[in-house]
Design an enzyme around this catalytic site. Structure first.
Site, PDB file in Angstrom:
ATOM      1  N   CYS A 166      13.460  13.848  65.190  1.00 19.16           N
ATOM      2  CA  CYS A 166      14.016  12.496  65.277  1.00 19.16           C
ATOM      3  C   CYS A 166      15.546  12.519  65.373  1.00 19.16           C
ATOM      4  CB  CYS A 166      13.544  11.654  64.091  1.00 19.16           C
ATOM      5  SG  CYS A 166      13.635  12.490  62.499  1.00 19.16           S
TER       6      CYS A 166
HETATM    7  N1  LIG Z   1       8.146  10.889  60.031  1.00 18.07           N
HETATM    8  C1  LIG Z   1       9.003  10.979  61.028  1.00 18.07           C
HETATM    9  O1  LIG Z   1       9.882  10.111  61.209  1.00 18.07           O
HETATM   10  C2  LIG Z   1       8.933  12.143  61.992  1.00 18.07           C
HETATM   11  C3  LIG Z   1       9.722  12.091  63.138  1.00 18.07           C
HETATM   12  C4  LIG Z   1       9.667  13.140  64.057  1.00 18.07           C
HETATM   13  C5  LIG Z   1       8.840  14.211  63.800  1.00 18.07           C
HETATM   14  N2  LIG Z   1       8.101  14.261  62.660  1.00 18.07           N
HETATM   15  C6  LIG Z   1       7.252  15.425  62.451  1.00 18.07           C
HETATM   16  O2  LIG Z   1       5.916  15.047  62.741  1.00 18.07           O
HETATM   17  C7  LIG Z   1       5.014  15.770  61.891  1.00 18.07           C
HETATM   18  C8  LIG Z   1       4.151  14.781  61.126  1.00 18.07           C
HETATM   19  O3  LIG Z   1       5.028  13.961  60.355  1.00 18.07           O
HETATM   20  P1  LIG Z   1       4.528  12.763  59.430  1.00 18.07           P
HETATM   21  O4  LIG Z   1       5.736  12.134  58.895  1.00 18.07           O
HETATM   22  O5  LIG Z   1       3.532  11.955  60.162  1.00 18.07           O
HETATM   23  O6  LIG Z   1       3.786  13.627  58.298  1.00 18.07           O
HETATM   24  P2  LIG Z   1       2.861  13.145  57.113  1.00 18.07           P
HETATM   25  O7  LIG Z   1       3.009  11.645  56.948  1.00 18.07           O
HETATM   26  O8  LIG Z   1       3.180  14.025  55.961  1.00 18.07           O
HETATM   27  O9  LIG Z   1       1.364  13.472  57.668  1.00 18.07           O
HETATM   28  C9  LIG Z   1       0.914  14.760  57.900  1.00 18.07           C
HETATM   29  C10 LIG Z   1      -0.512  14.709  58.480  1.00 18.07           C
HETATM   30  O10 LIG Z   1      -0.938  16.039  58.759  1.00 18.07           O
HETATM   31  C11 LIG Z   1      -2.202  16.311  58.133  1.00 18.07           C
HETATM   32  N3  LIG Z   1      -2.154  17.723  57.726  1.00 18.07           N
HETATM   33  C12 LIG Z   1      -1.330  18.284  56.792  1.00 18.07           C
HETATM   34  N4  LIG Z   1      -1.523  19.616  56.731  1.00 18.07           N
HETATM   35  C13 LIG Z   1      -2.480  19.910  57.661  1.00 18.07           C
HETATM   36  C14 LIG Z   1      -3.116  21.131  58.070  1.00 18.07           C
HETATM   37  N5  LIG Z   1      -2.788  22.311  57.527  1.00 18.07           N
HETATM   38  N6  LIG Z   1      -4.052  21.062  59.037  1.00 18.07           N
HETATM   39  C15 LIG Z   1      -4.410  19.887  59.604  1.00 18.07           C
HETATM   40  N7  LIG Z   1      -3.832  18.689  59.256  1.00 18.07           N
HETATM   41  C16 LIG Z   1      -2.887  18.711  58.286  1.00 18.07           C
HETATM   42  C17 LIG Z   1      -2.308  15.316  56.995  1.00 18.07           C
HETATM   43  O11 LIG Z   1      -3.646  14.934  56.735  1.00 18.07           O
HETATM   44  P3  LIG Z   1      -4.623  15.805  55.801  1.00 18.07           P
HETATM   45  O12 LIG Z   1      -3.785  16.502  54.787  1.00 18.07           O
HETATM   46  O13 LIG Z   1      -5.587  14.804  55.231  1.00 18.07           O
HETATM   47  O14 LIG Z   1      -5.314  16.758  56.773  1.00 18.07           O
HETATM   48  C18 LIG Z   1      -1.544  14.097  57.555  1.00 18.07           C
HETATM   49  O15 LIG Z   1      -2.431  13.307  58.327  1.00 18.07           O
HETATM   50  C19 LIG Z   1       5.877  16.639  60.960  1.00 18.07           C
HETATM   51  O16 LIG Z   1       5.941  17.944  61.469  1.00 18.07           O
HETATM   52  C20 LIG Z   1       7.240  15.955  61.028  1.00 18.07           C
HETATM   53  O17 LIG Z   1       8.307  16.859  60.816  1.00 18.07           O
HETATM   54  C21 LIG Z   1       8.115  13.233  61.764  1.00 18.07           C
END
Ligand SMILES: NC(=O)c1ccc[n+]([C@@H]2O[C@H](COP(=O)([O-])OP(=O)(O)OC[C@H]3O[C@@H](n4cnc5c(N)ncnc54)[C@H](OP(=O)(O)O)[C@@H]3O)[C@@H](O)[C@H]2O)c1
Length: 352
Positions: A151
């Site tokens: 981001c």
């Molecule tokens: N939030 C932002 O603004 C943003 C912006 C740009 C990029 N990102 C990136 O996008 C990614 C997701 O971010 P987020 O904020 O959406 O994260 P989050 O809210 O922490 O969600 C993570 C998701 O991944 C799943 N997960 C976790 N470990 C896993 C594994 N080992 N295998 C399969 N599924 C798994 C979780 O569900 P379960 O544990 O139930 O499987 C959950 O649905 C991250 O890498 C983050 O750095 C985030």
């Protein structure tokens, strides 16, 4: 034309639900699988009631999700998950868009230093494309694997690209060795989890910097700035947590080169982004607001030169969950499948 079958790994997180919101309105996409290890079996709309009547799938554990039958799989997961499954999916002809960092850094040593794990598939990394559309549009069209940008990097790279592109050595516009990016993110940037620093009573009515001496997005920004510049770049990057749910504001400072004093920087930005559907260069004197891009894929930029001096100040706003993550990922999908780049991304920002 048949709809694109889409799988999402990590459907319960904030970027996952944002993908669901956008893809459920996409004319050419069909949601086929949405994973969660913790919520296996739960209907998506029971957790995210905004999707009632729009998404009738249930979350399933990744082993039951039949991802190899999809046309594209988005990984909205922590780093390390996409690269562990990339080879199997590619062998089955599935395209991959990773919202984490597995395919953002070509420098393996840097990846291992910042993400504390060896890269599982350097060959796949080498063929992957960094999914910042405004810089890599043609390469993305032919990509099988896209590393969706972070981001903060999206705002800083787009805020600096017009000043640095191809200018190493030849007629510099700004001093590339003293760039500063002072960036603020809403709390959803930290994901959907229970951690002390993002509790309401810690993060609301408060404002603070973090990662000042080092942040994972710094090597990502520098690697891609150096690629577009064609030479070395020096960047001070200071992220802050600000008490908003979503939104990101980056204030970027660049020292104007003495030989570039007469350049019309407003015009430079307007010309660079004239044909970009999701980049709005605002009129002279504007101060873009995070709410002007809330829930939309737009990024808005304003260029300032206080007192007509030698300091350029570039203001950039985006929604961290849309252009900063899931919207940009859908923009990438559109290009990878030969669709109009803006398909499913016509949402106007929510204001106030
Ligand atoms: N939030 C932002 O603004 C943003 C912006 C740009 C990029 N990102 C990136 O996008 C990614 C997701 O971010 P987020 O904020 O959406 O994260 P989050 O809210 O922490 O969600 C993570 C998701 O991944 C799943 N997960 C976790 N470990 C896993 C594994 N080992 N295998 C399969 N599924 C798994 C979780 O569900 P379960 O544990 O139930 O499987 C959950 O649905 C991250 O890498 C983050 O750095 C985030």
């Amino acid at each position: 034309m048949a709809k694109i079958k889409v799988g999402i790994v990590g459907g319960t997180g904030y970027t996952g639900v944002e993908l669901l919101r956008l893809l459920s309105q996409h004319p050419n996409a069909e949601l086929a699988a949405i994973t969660s290890r913790k919520e296996d079996g739960m209907p998506v709309a029971d957790m995210y009631t905004n999707l009632r009547g729009k998404v009738d799938l249930a979350f399933s554990s990744p082993d039951k999700a039949r991802l190899t039958e999809c046309d594209v799989v988005f990984f909205a997961t922590p780093h390390g998950v996409a690269m562990a499954q990339a080879q199997e999916l590619l062998a089955a002809g599935v395209k991959i868009i990773d919202l984490a960092a597995d395919f953002r850094l070509q420098d393996l040593a840097s990846f291992e230093k910042w993400y504390k794990m060896p890269h599982a598939c350097p060959d796949v990394l080498r063929e992957s494309v960094y999914g910042l559309v405004e810089l890599n549009r043609e390469k993305i069209r032919g990509a099988r694997v896209v590393g969706n940008p972070g981001c903060y990097p999206t705002t800083v790279l787009l805020g600096l690209a017009p000043l640095l592109e191809g200018r190493a050595g030849a007629s510099p516009l700004v001093d590339a060795s003293t760039l500063i990016a002072d960036c603020k993110s809403g709390v959803t940037g930290a994901g959907r989890k229970a951690e002390l620093h993002i509790l309401f009573s810690e993060a609301s009515d408060n404002f603070k910097a973090y990662g000042v001496s080092g942040h994972r997005h710094h090597p990502e920004i520098v690697e891609h700035l150096q690629t577009l510049h064609g030479g070395p770049v020096g960047l001070t990057f200071v992220p802050h947590l600000t008490p908003m749910v979503r939104g990101m504001h980056s204030t970027i400072y660049a020292r104007i080169d003495p030989k570039a004093r007469d350049v019309d920087f407003q015009k430079l930005f307007e010309q660079r982004y004239a044909d970009e559907p999701f980049v709005d260069v605002m009129p002279v004197g504007s101060t873009p607001e995070t709410r002007s891009v809330r829930a939309s894929n737009m990024i808005r930029i304003a260029v300032h030169r206080p007192g007509n001096g030698d300091q350029l100040v570039v203001l950039v706003v985006q929604d961290n969950l849309v252009k900063g993550a899931s919207g940009q990922a859908v923009q990438n999908m559109n290009l990878m499948f030969g669709l109009p780049e803006d398909a499913g991304l016509g949402q106007v920002a929510v204001l106030p």
